[in-house]
Design an enzyme around this catalytic site. Structure first.
Site, short mmCIF file in Angstrom:
data_model
loop_
_atom_site.label_atom_id
_atom_site.label_comp_id
_atom_site.label_asym_id
_atom_site.label_seq_id
_atom_site.Cartn_x
_atom_site.Cartn_y
_atom_site.Cartn_z
N GLN A 173 10.01 -12.43 21.25
CA GLN A 173 9.76 -12.10 19.85
C GLN A 173 8.46 -12.74 19.35
O GLN A 173 8.40 -13.27 18.24
CB GLN A 173 10.96 -12.54 19.00
CG GLN A 173 12.18 -11.66 19.20
CD GLN A 173 11.97 -10.25 18.64
OE1 GLN A 173 11.11 -10.02 17.80
NE2 GLN A 173 12.76 -9.29 19.11
N SER A 174 7.42 -12.69 20.16
CA SER A 174 6.16 -13.34 19.80
C SER A 174 5.44 -12.64 18.64
O SER A 174 5.21 -11.43 18.68
CB SER A 174 5.24 -13.33 21.02
OG SER A 174 3.91 -13.58 20.64
N ASN A 175 5.07 -13.42 17.64
CA ASN A 175 4.24 -12.91 16.54
C ASN A 175 2.83 -12.61 17.04
O ASN A 175 2.18 -11.68 16.59
CB ASN A 175 4.14 -13.94 15.42
CG ASN A 175 5.49 -14.22 14.80
OD1 ASN A 175 6.19 -13.30 14.41
ND2 ASN A 175 5.84 -15.49 14.72
#
Ligand SMILES: *Cc1c(COP(=O)(O)O)cnc(C)c1O
Length: 357
Positions: A88-90
């Site tokens: 879930q990397s921004n």
């Protein structure tokens, strides 16, 4: 503003303007005074620097950083971007959005860390943005996986540009971007006040860039980083690495930095259970800032950072005449990844503090 500050800002901005640059962010982002939050916490005057509003697919600090990082990538003739990180990397999401806008393919290597649901949060957005997504195992090294992908793309005749963890040149340009963010804050503060402290979620670059800018302007402002992950994580820079990055960024801008490891205030005590897992305090921060200022925080980065600020105000580290800025680095899609836990935490908090509702 004091003329020597204006002059120094102009001088550094002239150097920034000579660096390769891709126009991606909506700048300057607002600096929002938070009178209700200030009153509730009973401490210093609080402001939120809204880098969650940099634009580009939910915004965040990487949009600002990508202006310099991807500007350099395009100068080098890159024809695709490579990034690997948490599922879930921004960062990955903001890179995919930049790639879409610039017309450059983005290859992502999300780690199967328990948050791989492709229909939620950042992964959903990565899909919409047209990124090439190849998951890696939880036990794999992201840095090694990125190298392997780069080798494959290069064999195919492509010119990949690697960003994110392990990519030192990119991390340094990310810090360079935050020099100007600090200048914006100085220009936006009411009555030409100089902030006593700035808090930010930190893996190194954003904090380092603002520290460098404070040094360049001769400001006494403390830049306090709150780490979202433990010190042994591959995704976090060590203090010596941060110092080296600051010195290189300074060199690029014609400034010899004297910052040492002892100057780096990067705090570990607000990680909570683990990286990417909401802490009780982060959920409380989300509730407080939402209820009092109409501003959303997330439970992975900005919520934990704000919990750090709250703890310091509670410990009377500031007086009521001090001015403290919270840099909002974005990360809002994580709210939807952890929605159940956030709701449960808000309910628990309301039961123990009924007077706040
Ligand atoms: C990446 C990220 C950070 C950390 O930024 P650095 O420049 O690496 O310190 C902080 N907050 C959010 C929401 C992020 O996505």
């Amino acid at each position: 503003m004091r003329p020597e500050l204006t002059q120094q800002i102009d001088r550094v901005r002239a150097r920034l303007a000579r660096l390769p640059h891709a126009s991606l962010a909506f700048l300057p982002t607002p600096l929002q005074p938070c009178p209700r939050l200030t009153k509730e916490l009973g401490g210093p005057h609080l402001y939120i620097k809204r880098d969650d509003l940099t634009g580009l697919a939910f915004g965040g600090n990487k949009v600002r950083q990508h202006e310099y990082i991807l500007g350099e990538a395009l100068r080098q003739g890159a024809d695709c971007f490579v990034q690997g990180a948490a599922a879930q990397s921004n960062h990955s999401r903001q890179l995919a959005a930049a790639g879409a806008q610039l017309g450059v393919d983005t290859y992502l290597l999300p780690k199967d860390d328990g948050f791989m649901n492709p229909a939620v949060g950042n992964l959903l957005i990565d899909r919409i943005l047209g990124a090439q997504i190849s998951p890696i195992r939880a036990t794999d090294s992201t840095i090694a996986a990125k190298s392997a992908l780069v080798a494959r793309l290069t064999t195919d005749g492509r010119h990949p540009f690697v960003t994110g963890m392990g990519a030192q040149a990119a991390l340094m340009l990310a810090a360079v971007a935050y020099v100007d963010a600090l200048f914006e804050i100085v220009e936006q503060m009411p009555d030409e006040r100089i902030p006593d402290a700035i808090y930010t979620a930190s893996q190194g670059s954003t904090q380092g860039g603002m520290m460098l800018a404070c040094e360049m302007l001769g400001l006494p402002t403390r830049v306090i980083g709150i780490a979202p992950m433990r010190a042994d994580s591959e995704a976090r820079m060590s203090k010596p690495e941060i110092v080296e990055m600051i010195h290189s960024a300074g060199e690029l801008l014609g400034h010899e930095s004297a910052i040492t490891v002892d100057d780096i205030e990067l705090r570990d005590e607000f990680v909570g259970p683990d990286y990417g897992v909401p802490s009780e305090e982060s959920i409380e921060a989300i509730g407080t800032v939402g209820r009092l200022e109409g501003v959303l925080l997330d439970p992975v980065y900005s919520g934990k950072a704000f919990a750090g600020l709250t703890a310091d105000v509670g410990a009377a580290r500031f007086t009521t005449s001090d001015h403290v800025v919270f840099l909002h680095t974005g990360g809002l899609p994580a709210l939807f990844v952890h929605a159940e836990q956030v709701v449960a935490g808000l309910d628990r908090h309301r039961r123990t503090n009924p007077s706040e509702e």
